[in-house]
Scaffold this motif. Structure first.
Motif, PDB file in Angstrom:
ATOM      1  N   ASN A 259     -10.154   1.979   3.105  1.00 17.48           N
ATOM      2  CA  ASN A 259      -9.200   1.742   4.183  1.00 17.48           C
ATOM      3  C   ASN A 259      -7.863   2.356   3.766  1.00 17.48           C
ATOM      4  O   ASN A 259      -7.259   1.944   2.771  1.00 17.48           O
ATOM      5  N   LYS A 260      -7.417   3.349   4.499  1.00 19.42           N
ATOM      6  CA  LYS A 260      -6.225   4.106   4.131  1.00 19.42           C
ATOM      7  C   LYS A 260      -4.980   3.219   4.020  1.00 19.42           C
ATOM      8  O   LYS A 260      -4.187   3.369   3.093  1.00 19.42           O
ATOM      9  N   VAL A 261      -4.810   2.302   4.938  1.00 15.79           N
ATOM     10  CA  VAL A 261      -3.621   1.445   4.921  1.00 15.79           C
ATOM     11  C   VAL A 261      -3.628   0.554   3.676  1.00 15.79           C
ATOM     12  O   VAL A 261      -2.609   0.442   2.980  1.00 15.79           O
ATOM     13  N   LEU A 262      -4.766  -0.067   3.377  1.00 12.75           N
ATOM     14  CA  LEU A 262      -4.841  -0.921   2.186  1.00 12.75           C
ATOM     15  C   LEU A 262      -4.638  -0.110   0.915  1.00 12.75           C
ATOM     16  O   LEU A 262      -3.917  -0.533   0.003  1.00 12.75           O
ATOM     17  N   LYS A 263      -5.253   1.073   0.832  1.00 15.76           N
ATOM     18  CA  LYS A 263      -5.081   1.916  -0.360  1.00 15.76           C
ATOM     19  C   LYS A 263      -3.622   2.316  -0.537  1.00 15.76           C
ATOM     20  O   LYS A 263      -3.095   2.305  -1.644  1.00 15.76           O
ATOM     21  N   ARG A 264      -2.967   2.649   0.544  1.00 16.59           N
ATOM     22  CA  ARG A 264      -1.553   3.030   0.458  1.00 16.59           C
ATOM     23  C   ARG A 264      -0.686   1.854   0.062  1.00 16.59           C
ATOM     24  O   ARG A 264       0.269   1.990  -0.703  1.00 16.59           O
ATOM     25  N   PHE A 265      -1.016   0.675   0.577  1.00 20.34           N
ATOM     26  CA  PHE A 265      -0.249  -0.518   0.223  1.00 20.34           C
ATOM     27  C   PHE A 265      -0.413  -0.827  -1.270  1.00 20.34           C
ATOM     28  O   PHE A 265       0.571  -1.099  -1.962  1.00 20.34           O
ATOM     29  N   PHE A 266      -1.642  -0.785  -1.762  1.00 23.98           N
ATOM     30  CA  PHE A 266      -1.886  -1.033  -3.181  1.00 23.98           C
ATOM     31  C   PHE A 266      -1.134  -0.012  -4.030  1.00 23.98           C
ATOM     32  O   PHE A 266      -0.556  -0.347  -5.058  1.00 23.98           O
ATOM     33  N   ASN A 267      -1.135   1.255  -3.612  1.00 25.16           N
ATOM     34  CA  ASN A 267      -0.435   2.312  -4.334  1.00 25.16           C
ATOM     35  C   ASN A 267       1.072   2.078  -4.322  1.00 25.16           C
ATOM     36  O   ASN A 267       1.741   2.235  -5.337  1.00 25.16           O
ATOM     37  N   LEU A 268       1.601   1.674  -3.172  1.00 26.91           N
ATOM     38  CA  LEU A 268       3.025   1.384  -3.058  1.00 26.91           C
ATOM     39  C   LEU A 268       3.407   0.250  -4.009  1.00 26.91           C
ATOM     40  O   LEU A 268       4.411   0.335  -4.727  1.00 26.91           O
ATOM     41  N   ASP A 269       2.586  -0.778  -4.056  1.00 28.91           N
ATOM     42  CA  ASP A 269       2.846  -1.910  -4.938  1.00 28.91           C
ATOM     43  C   ASP A 269       2.855  -1.448  -6.399  1.00 28.91           C
ATOM     44  O   ASP A 269       3.755  -1.803  -7.159  1.00 28.91           O
ATOM     45  N   THR A 270       1.879  -0.650  -6.779  1.00 26.67           N
ATOM     46  CA  THR A 270       1.801  -0.137  -8.155  1.00 26.67           C
ATOM     47  C   THR A 270       3.037   0.694  -8.487  1.00 26.67           C
ATOM     48  O   THR A 270       3.658   0.519  -9.541  1.00 26.67           O
ATOM     49  N   ASN A 271       3.393   1.602  -7.608  1.00 31.45           N
ATOM     50  CA  ASN A 271       4.516   2.501  -7.870  1.00 31.45           C
ATOM     51  C   ASN A 271       5.868   1.796  -7.858  1.00 31.45           C
ATOM     52  O   ASN A 271       6.786   2.211  -8.561  1.00 31.45           O
ATOM     53  N   ALA A 272       5.996   0.731  -7.099  1.00 34.14           N
ATOM     54  CA  ALA A 272       7.274   0.014  -7.018  1.00 34.14           C
ATOM     55  C   ALA A 272       7.684  -0.578  -8.365  1.00 34.14           C
ATOM     56  O   ALA A 272       8.877  -0.726  -8.646  1.00 34.14           O
ATOM     57  N   TYR A 273       6.715  -0.897  -9.212  1.00 33.08           N
ATOM     58  CA  TYR A 273       7.000  -1.547 -10.496  1.00 33.08           C
ATOM     59  C   TYR A 273       7.140  -0.566 -11.650  1.00 33.08           C
ATOM     60  O   TYR A 273       7.318  -0.973 -12.794  1.00 33.08           O
ATOM     61  N   GLN A 274       7.123   0.729 -11.361  1.00 38.47           N
ATOM     62  CA  GLN A 274       7.311   1.749 -12.395  1.00 38.47           C
ATOM     63  C   GLN A 274       8.790   1.805 -12.801  1.00 38.47           C
ATOM     64  O   GLN A 274       9.672   1.350 -12.080  1.00 38.47           O
TER      65      GLN A 274
END
Length: 113
Positions: free
Chosen positions: A23-38
């Protein structure tokens, strides 16, 4: 199995199932969450502490455990965690006390691991 291992195993298993659905939206959300904590203008340690306090105020035990684990990995001290607990209870009110109890229990499990 330890409380920490059980949580991490369940989280990994369920994240794998979620992401397997493509699911593109869920994958993007998970990616956004990961990248936000970098690392960025704020250190990733600071961001994890912020995530922890927000999770406590929002009363999400899974999120609290996740951020406690990340804080532990980042070398956050017990004293620092308890200052976060204090801020969370100040901002969130007494409704955060039960979550603080469970957070202390989980932090102790992290320290034992």
């Amino acid at each position: 199995m330890s409380q920490v291992q059980e949580f991490n195993d369940y989280r990994a298993k369920m994240n794998e199932k979620i992401l397997a659905e493509d699911n593109k939206v869920l994958k993007r959300f998970f990616n956004l969450d990961t990248n936000a904590y970098q690392e960025g203008a704020l250190s990733s340690k600071t961001k994890e502490l912020l995530g922890l306090v927000a999770s406590m105020v929002l009363r999400c035990d899974d999120c609290i455990r996740y951020h406690l684990g990340k804080c532990h990995e980042q070398g956050v001290t017990k004293a620092e965690v308890f200052e976060v607990f204090a801020i969370a209870n100040l901002v969130g009110g007494s409704i955060c006390i039960p979550h603080t109890r469970r957070a202390v229990e989980y932090w102790e499990a992290l320290e034992e691991a």
